[in-house]
Scaffold this active site. Structure first.
Site, PDB file in Angstrom:
ATOM      1  CB  SER A   1      -0.634  -2.270   0.360  1.00 20.68           C
ATOM      2  OG  SER A   1      -0.135  -3.161   1.326  1.00 20.68           O
ATOM      3  CB  THR A  52       3.375  -0.937  -2.511  1.00 24.27           C
ATOM      4  OG1 THR A  52       2.635  -1.630  -1.505  1.00 24.27           O
ATOM      5  CG2 THR A  52       4.290   0.078  -1.858  1.00 24.27           C
ATOM      6  CD  GLU A  86       5.826  -3.316  -2.215  1.00 30.43           C
ATOM      7  OE1 GLU A  86       5.693  -3.716  -3.384  1.00 30.43           O
ATOM      8  OE2 GLU A  86       4.923  -3.350  -1.369  1.00 30.43           O
ATOM      9  CG  ASP A 122       1.567  -7.286   3.638  1.00 30.38           C
ATOM     10  OD1 ASP A 122       1.076  -6.957   4.732  1.00 30.38           O
ATOM     11  OD2 ASP A 122       0.873  -7.620   2.664  1.00 30.38           O
ATOM     12  CG  HIS A 168      -1.144 -10.988   5.132  1.00 33.29           C
ATOM     13  ND1 HIS A 168      -2.308 -10.518   5.691  1.00 33.29           N
ATOM     14  CD2 HIS A 168      -0.701 -10.004   4.327  1.00 33.29           C
ATOM     15  CE1 HIS A 168      -2.556  -9.294   5.236  1.00 33.29           C
ATOM     16  NE2 HIS A 168      -1.587  -8.958   4.411  1.00 33.29           N
ATOM     17  CG  ASP A 181       2.668  -0.643   3.423  1.00 29.04           C
ATOM     18  OD1 ASP A 181       3.253  -1.394   4.227  1.00 29.04           O
ATOM     19  OD2 ASP A 181       1.971  -1.079   2.487  1.00 29.04           O
ATOM     20  CG  HIS A 182       0.312  -1.839   6.455  1.00 28.84           C
ATOM     21  ND1 HIS A 182       0.481  -3.190   6.671  1.00 28.84           N
ATOM     22  CD2 HIS A 182       0.223  -1.693   5.106  1.00 28.84           C
ATOM     23  CE1 HIS A 182       0.463  -3.812   5.508  1.00 28.84           C
ATOM     24  NE2 HIS A 182       0.324  -2.934   4.541  1.00 28.84           N
TER      25      HIS A 182
HETATM   26 ZN    ZN Z   1       1.149  -2.978   2.711  1.00 27.97          ZN
HETATM   27 MG    MG Z   2       3.038  -3.760  -1.239  1.00 29.88          MG
HETATM   28 ZN    ZN Z   3      -0.976  -7.089   3.598  1.00 31.31          ZN
END
Ligand code: ZN
Ligand code: MG
Ligand code: ZN
Length: 501
Positions: free
Chosen positions: A95, A148, A270, A275, A279, A317-318
């Site tokens: 990130s 972030t 955000e 995320d 995970h 962001d991904h």
């Molecule tokens: Zn990220």
């Molecule tokens: Mg973040």
């Molecule tokens: Zn992550």
């Protein structure tokens, strides 16, 4: 070091295929332009959000909630495209490197904030916006000092130095900071025992710690910290009575404050824990954080409608984990059942594990899964969960790179009957980030193109600059230079258990 030496260098040489080859082979560069300026800029980052997450949330919203996602409506009608996310030295970003690419316009090595790996600081975009007179806001569901948001305002070689980043925030002086991370502000929890809350109050901030205080405050500058670490997941806030503000409530508090400043504002919102849920491979935690983001998106588009001199940029962001709904049954007729089965999931694994404590017995585990995940575990599955929590023996062993007990909690209830799902048929590639391109979308008046195409994440920096009429260039580092620095000073990213990247 010469390039040919690097090429002989094993693992390091393997990474050399990122930028140089792409440029050498004439990879197409798409550089769409806005063609106009805006007074305000809102950047809404969905952290770790993949198209698979979009598909599951879209299906759930349609099937179970009887509505269409605000994101779906936005994608259907406004400019959108794809973002390449690779960092300077890895096809898989984390990130901070992703935040740097967007906020500084240059690729960096994973792990630092607005900085190159040799220590060269970069100017993050919100710092430039502040110099240009804009008010600044950061609103997130992670610790407010997380990568972030932090990568948009401060420079630090270590994204995990969150105590220090909290002090940098005080010096930076944004108008609104809302999120989690009490441990980085509270004198009793900080290693240096500094009372950052008192320091922020001294600097004129209203300091709020609960949803009620947030709603009541009429301070124009605001620091809101609502949890020890990250703000608990939406699924736990909504169904388990966890007392924190929703992302939408935080944004609703931020907007009028920022809008009251004469020279306009920049705001990063955000949805930071999509995320984290990915995970863990926790589809219900992911789903509800995506849905909470969607409610926030609705609020933001309504704000833009009322304040047409505002550009809203939505970006991931991904991707993380990449939990895709996979086909099941003849003609895949059973696939959508997996979406419906998510309705019985009323808590995150994070919350479940907190309730179960450090040494649950198999009966308690089974009851927790039944009550909170709508799944009946076998004795063997329950035993596996007990061992993950109590003995830290994680499953599946060395197959998936999830390093958390919560990954075992997820994998214990993986689908057993592919033809007729009795558990959500959502499969994960790993507990890590992946390399896939992610979403970018724009909302605002006078946007003259409908297709952003495929752009690099560094192009977000240029779009933001064009929107506000702020142009500058941060120093560029080559992949080879970065690898030399890394080779001379080998230090990877820290990856201790329970530290999210
Ligand atoms: Zn990220
Ligand atoms: Mg973040
Ligand atoms: Zn992550």
């Amino acid at each position: 070091m010469k390039r040919r030496d690097l090429l002989k260098g094993g693992i390091l040489a393997g990474a050399l295929s990122l930028l140089p080859q792409g440029v050498a082979q004439g990879a197409p560069q798409n550089l769409p332009s806005l063609g106009r300026r805006y007074r305000n800029l809102i950047v809404f980052v969905y952290d770790g959000f993949s198209w698979e997450d979009y598909a599951v949330a879209q299906a759930y919203a349609r099937r179970r909630l009887g509505r269409v996602l605000a994101l779906e409506r936005l994608l259907a009608r406004y400019p959108n495209g794809l973002v390449n996310t690779y960092s300077l030295t890895s096809y898989v970003t984390e990130s901070s490197a992703a935040a740097n690419a967007m906020s500084c316009g240059v690729k960096t090595v994973n792990g630092g904030l607005a900085i190159h790996v040799d220590g060269t600081p970069l100017k993050p975009f919100f710092a430039a916006a502040k110099e240009a007179g804009r008010a600044v806001g950061l609103v997130t569901t992670t610790t407010v000092t997380h990568a972030t948001p932090a990568g948009f305002v401060v420079s630090n070689p270590d994204r995990n130095a969150e105590e220090r980043i909290a002090e940098q925030y005080l010096a930076f002086g944004a108008e609104v900071y809302l999120g989690g991370g009490d441990r980085f502000f509270n004198a009793e929890k900080r290693q240096d025992k500094k009372d950052l809350y008192a320091a922020f109050a001294q600097a004129g901030y209203g300091v709020v710690r609960t949803p009620e205080e947030l709603a009541r405050s009429n301070a124009s500058k605001l620091l809101g910290v609502f949890s020890d670490s990250h703000v608990p997941y939406e699924v736990d806030r909504r169904f388990q009575g966890v007392k924190v503000p929703s992302l939408k409530e935080m944004v609703r508090a931020a907007l009028p404050r920022l809008a009251s400043y004469r020279n306009g504002f920049v705001l990063q919102v955000e949805a930071g824990r999509i995320d984290h849920a990915n995970h863990i491979n926790d589809p219900a935690a992911t789903l509800w954080d995506v849905l909470a983001a969607d409610e926030t998106l609705e609020l933001l588009t309504a704000f833009v409608d009322r304040n047409p001199d505002t550009l809203l940029l939505v970006v991931s962001d991904h991707a993380t984990g990449v939990g895709g709904l996979y086909g099941a049954g003849r003609s895949y007729l059973e696939s959508s059942v997996g979406v419906d089965l998510l309705e019985a999931q009323k808590a995150s694994f994070e919350h479940m594990r907190r309730l179960l404590g450090s040494s649950p017995d198999p009966a308690q585990v089974k009851e927790a899964y039944r009550a909170m995940k709508g799944v009946t575990l076998t004795d063997e599955e329950a035993e596996r969960v007990v061992r993950a929590i109590r003995d830290r023996v994680y499953f599946p062993d060395a197959v998936r790179q999830g390093v958390q007990p919560d990954n075992t909690l997820a994998w214990a209830m993986v689908q057993r009957n592919p033809a007729k799902p009795d558990r959500p048929n959502i499969g994960y590639s790993s507990g890590q980030h992946t390399a896939s391109p992610v979403v970018l979308a724009l909302y605002g008046q006078g946007l003259r193109f409908l297709n952003l195409g495929l752009v690099d994440n560094t192009h977000v920096f240029r779009l933001m600059g064009e929107a506000l009429g702020i142009r500058y260039q941060n120093p560029v580092m080559s992949e080879e230079e970065a690898l030399e620095v890394l080779k001379a000073r080998p230090q990877g990213m820290r990856h201790p258990e329970d530290v999210w990247v």
